[in-house]
Write a protein that holds these residues in place. Structure first.
Motif, PDB file in Angstrom:
ATOM      1  N   TYR A 118      66.884  75.761 -16.197  1.00  0.00           N
ATOM      2  CA  TYR A 118      67.667  75.008 -17.354  1.00  0.00           C
ATOM      3  C   TYR A 118      68.610  75.880 -18.038  1.00  0.00           C
ATOM      4  O   TYR A 118      69.143  75.386 -18.988  1.00  0.00           O
ATOM      5  N   GLN A 155      71.520  77.979 -19.472  1.00  0.00           N
ATOM      6  CA  GLN A 155      73.087  77.798 -19.279  1.00  0.00           C
ATOM      7  C   GLN A 155      73.831  79.103 -18.906  1.00  0.00           C
ATOM      8  O   GLN A 155      73.772  80.016 -19.576  1.00  0.00           O
ATOM      9  N   GLU A 207      75.502  70.040 -25.354  1.00  0.00           N
ATOM     10  CA  GLU A 207      75.608  69.325 -24.096  1.00  0.00           C
ATOM     11  C   GLU A 207      74.604  70.039 -23.072  1.00  0.00           C
ATOM     12  O   GLU A 207      74.510  69.284 -22.030  1.00  0.00           O
ATOM     13  N   SER A 208      74.304  71.398 -23.148  1.00  0.00           N
ATOM     14  CA  SER A 208      73.281  71.701 -22.418  1.00  0.00           C
ATOM     15  C   SER A 208      71.807  71.610 -22.252  1.00  0.00           C
ATOM     16  O   SER A 208      70.924  71.688 -21.659  1.00  0.00           O
ATOM     17  N   ASP A 262      69.107  68.855 -22.127  1.00  0.00           N
ATOM     18  CA  ASP A 262      68.745  67.831 -21.139  1.00  0.00           C
ATOM     19  C   ASP A 262      67.749  66.659 -21.994  1.00  0.00           C
ATOM     20  O   ASP A 262      66.804  67.294 -22.215  1.00  0.00           O
ATOM     21  N   LYS A 263      68.199  65.874 -22.211  1.00  0.00           N
ATOM     22  CA  LYS A 263      67.690  64.886 -23.048  1.00  0.00           C
ATOM     23  C   LYS A 263      66.164  64.519 -22.652  1.00  0.00           C
ATOM     24  O   LYS A 263      65.293  64.434 -23.203  1.00  0.00           O
ATOM     25  N   SER A 264      66.055  64.152 -21.193  1.00  0.00           N
ATOM     26  CA  SER A 264      64.929  63.577 -20.704  1.00  0.00           C
ATOM     27  C   SER A 264      63.836  64.706 -20.525  1.00  0.00           C
ATOM     28  O   SER A 264      62.793  64.672 -20.700  1.00  0.00           O
ATOM     29  N   LEU A 265      64.683  65.890 -20.509  1.00  0.00           N
ATOM     30  CA  LEU A 265      63.716  67.469 -20.314  1.00  0.00           C
ATOM     31  C   LEU A 265      62.661  67.439 -21.732  1.00  0.00           C
ATOM     32  O   LEU A 265      61.392  67.602 -21.880  1.00  0.00           O
TER      33      LEU A 265
END
Ligand SMILES: Nc1ncnc2c1ncn2[C@@H]1O[C@H](COP(=O)(O)OP(=O)(O)OP(=O)(O)O)[C@@H](O)[C@H]1O
Ligand SMILES: O=c1[nH]cnc2c1ncn2[C@@H]1O[C@H](CO)[C@@H](O)[C@H]1O
Length: 434
Positions: A141, A143, A177-178, A180-183
Motif C-alpha cells: 500500500y 504510495q 487519497e492514498s 484506503d478507507k476499508s484497509l
C-alpha cells in the motif's frame, strides 16, 4: 499469530487446539486473520558516533529530532563519508520500526503506509529500507513517489544521547487519497506518531494522517499515538492534549514526552493524567522500566499477587492483574496501573537504546492484536465475557514489553532480527515465573 503471555507455557494460545469440530473445517478457512496498520515517514537511519563539536559544526541541537535542509544534509553526509564515521545504515522510522517488530514478535501481518521511490537502484536507501523490513510487513500500500525516501542521521554521543537530523526527501508526500478507507476500517489498530504532524509547504503527510485517523475514529478502530520526541510536544502541549483527547485511544510515550504533554515529571502521574484523554497509556522510563495505566470495570478488576508498590499514587499496582478495557465499556470504570523493572535489570552492556521504546510498543500491539485474533476465532470464549482491549493483564503486558525492549538494547539496530524464544531457560524464567 503467535500469542504473547507467559513465555514458559509450551502453547501460548488455545486458539489452534485440536478441537474436533473446528478441525472439520478446511485448513485455510480455519482461522480468521487480523492485521494492524501504521503510517510513517519512510526513512533509513544512518548511524554515527559524534561529539558536541560535531553537532555544533552543523547547527544541530543535542537530543532533538530536527529536519535539515539540503545544504546541511550534503555537508553532513560528505563529512561522515570523508571521515569514515558511518557505523550502520538500516531501515528506521519510529512506526516502520514498530510495524517490523510487531510482525516479528507476532509472526503476523502489519501494513505500513507511507511513500516509496518508484525507481529503485540496487543499494539505494529505498532498496535498503525494503531489504531490512520483515516480509510480514505488507508494503503493497506504499504510495510511489518520483524521488528519494528520507534519511535520518542518527548521531550518538558518548553518553548514549541520540540526535536525529532528518533529511526529508519525499517522505512527507503521502496523499490523503492514498489512504484506503476499508484497509483502515478493518484494521485492529491504526498506529501513528507525532512526527507525522511535522510538515511544511507542499507536504501532505499531515492531511493523509488526519484522513486515516478520521476513518479509524469513525469505525471505532483504536488509534495508537506514540509521541516521538519531547521537543515536538513542548512546542504546543495544549494542542497535543486536545488532539489526543479527540482522536487517540492509546498513548505511548517516554517519561520526558509524558512530562511535556501532561506537566508531570513522575511517569506514574503523567500516565494517570493521560487517562483523562485516552483508554490506555504506556510510559517507558529507560532504566526505570515501564509504566502502564488503563481502565477496568469494577466487577472485572483483579488484585495483584505481587507486593503493593509505593509511589505518587499509593499502592498503585493493586489491580495490575486486570485486563484493560475502554473506559466507555465499563459500567463503573476504575483505574489500574502497573510498573515493571527492566528485564533482568537491563543488559550488562547496552549496545544501543535506539528504538527500545518502539519495541515496547510493538509488544503491547501484539497483545492488543492477539485479543482481537482470539475474539474473532473463538467468540464464545469465556475470555470475551469481559469486553477487554488487551489479551493479557497490565502486569503481564509490561513484562512482555520490557522483555522485547531488552532484545533491542543488546543489538545494534532498532529492528529485531528474530522473534523471542518460545521457552526461556535458566535464570530468565524467574522474570516470567513471578
Ligand atoms: N539504560 C537502560 N537500562 C535498562 N533498561 C533500559 C534502559 N534503557 C531502556 N531500557 C528498557 O527499554 C525500554 C524503553 O526504553 P526508553 O524509555 O529509553 O524508550 P524510548 O525513549 O521511547 O526509546 P526510543 O524513542 O528510542 O524508541 C524501557 O522500558 C526499559 O525496559
Ligand atoms: O522525524 C522522524 N520521523 C520518523 N521517524 C523518526 C523521526 N526522527 C527519528 N525517527 C526514528 O525514531 C527511531 C527511534 O525511535 C529511529 O529509528 C528513527 O528513524
Amino acid at each position: 499469530m503467535k500469542f504473547p503471555g507467559r513465555r514458559r507455557h509450551k502453547h501460548y494460545f488455545p486458539v489452534e487446539d485440536k478441537d474436533p469440530i473446528i478441525n472439520q473445517l478446511h485448513v485455510v478457512d480455519r482461522l480468521k486473520r487480523n492485521y494492524i496498520c501504521g503510517i510513517d515517514q519512510i526513512v533509513v537511519d544512518i548511524e554515527a558516533k559524534v561529539d558536541q563539536a560535531f553537532l555544533d559544526e552543523f547547527g544541530l541541537q543535542r537530543g532533538m529530532s530536527q529536519v535539515i535542509d539540503n545544504d546541511v544534509t550534503n555537508a553532513l553526509y560528505d563529512r561522515l563519508k570523508r571521515d569514515d564515521m558511518i557505523d550502520y545504515e538500516f531501515a528506521g522510522g519510529t512506526i516502520g520500526n514498530t510495524m517490523h517488530n510487531y510482525s516479528v514478535l507476532a509472526d503476523s501481518r502489519s501494513v505500513l503506509l507511507g511513500v516509496m521511490s518508484e525507481n529503485i537502484q540496487i543499494g539505494s536507501y529505498a532498496y535498503k529500507f525494503l531489504c531490512n523490513t520483515s516480509s510480514r510487513v505488507d508494503l503493497d500500500y506504499l504510495q510511489p513517489v518520483p524521488g528519494p525516501i528520507g534519511r535520518c542521521f542518527t548521531l550518538i554521543d558518548d553518553s548514549g544521547e541520540r540526535t536525529f537530523a532528518i533529511s526529508a526527501g519525499m517522505m512527507n508526500h503521502l496523499k490523503p487519497e492514498s489512504i484506503d478507507k476499508s484497509l483502515i476500517e478493518n484494521a485492529s489498530a491504526l498506529v501513528i506518531s507525532a512526527y507525522l504532524m511535522r510538515t511544511s509547504g507542499e507536504e501532505t503527510m499531515t492531511q493523509a494522517t488526519m484522513q486515516a485517523v478520521k476513518y479509524a475514529n469513525d469505525a471505532g478502530v483504536p488509534v495508537v499515538l506514540t509521541l516521538g520526541t519531547k521537543f515536538l510536544i513542548e512546542q504546543d502541549p495544549a494542542w497535543w492534549a486536545e488532539f489526543v483527547e479527540k482522536h487517540v485511544d492509546i498513548l505511548a510515550m517516554n517519561e520526558e514526552e509524558g512530562e511535556a504533554i501532561t506537566g508531570f515529571d513522575d511517569p506514574l502521574l503523567a500516565a494517570d493524567k493521560a487517562l483523562d484523554w485516552v483508554d490506555l497509556v504506556i510510559c517507558t522510563a529507560g532504566p526505570k522500566g515501564l509504566f502502564m495505566a488503563g481502565y477496568v470495570d469494577d466487577e472485572k478488576k483483579r488484585e495483584t499477587e505481587y507486593p503493593l508498590l509505593p509511589g505518587a499514587i499509593p499502592e498503585f499496582n493493586q489491580y495490575e492483574f486486570s485486563r484493560a478495557m475502554r473506559r466507555s465499556a465499563c459500567k463503573q470504570p476504575i483505574k489500574a496501573y502497573s510498573h515493571t523493572a527492566p528485564y533482568m535489570g537491563g543488559p550488562d552492556t547496552i549496545k544501543n537504546t535506539n528504538g527500545a521504546g518502539d519495541c515496547a510498543l510493538a509488544a503491547v500491539l501484539h497483545d492488543l492484536s492477539a485479543n482481537v485474533y482470539h475474539k474473532i476465532n473463538v467468540p464464545n470464549s469465556a475470555k470475551h465475557e469481559q469486553h477487554a482491549i488487551t489479551y493479557s493483564s497490565l502486569a503481564q503486558i509490561s513484562k512482555y514489553a520490557n522483555r522485547a525492549s531488552y532484545e533491542v538494547l543488546v543489538q545494534h539496530s532498532p529492528r529485531l532480527s528474530r522473534g523471542l524464544p518460545e521457552r526461556e531457560d535458566s535464570l530468565e524464567q524467574t522474570y516470567w515465573d513471578q
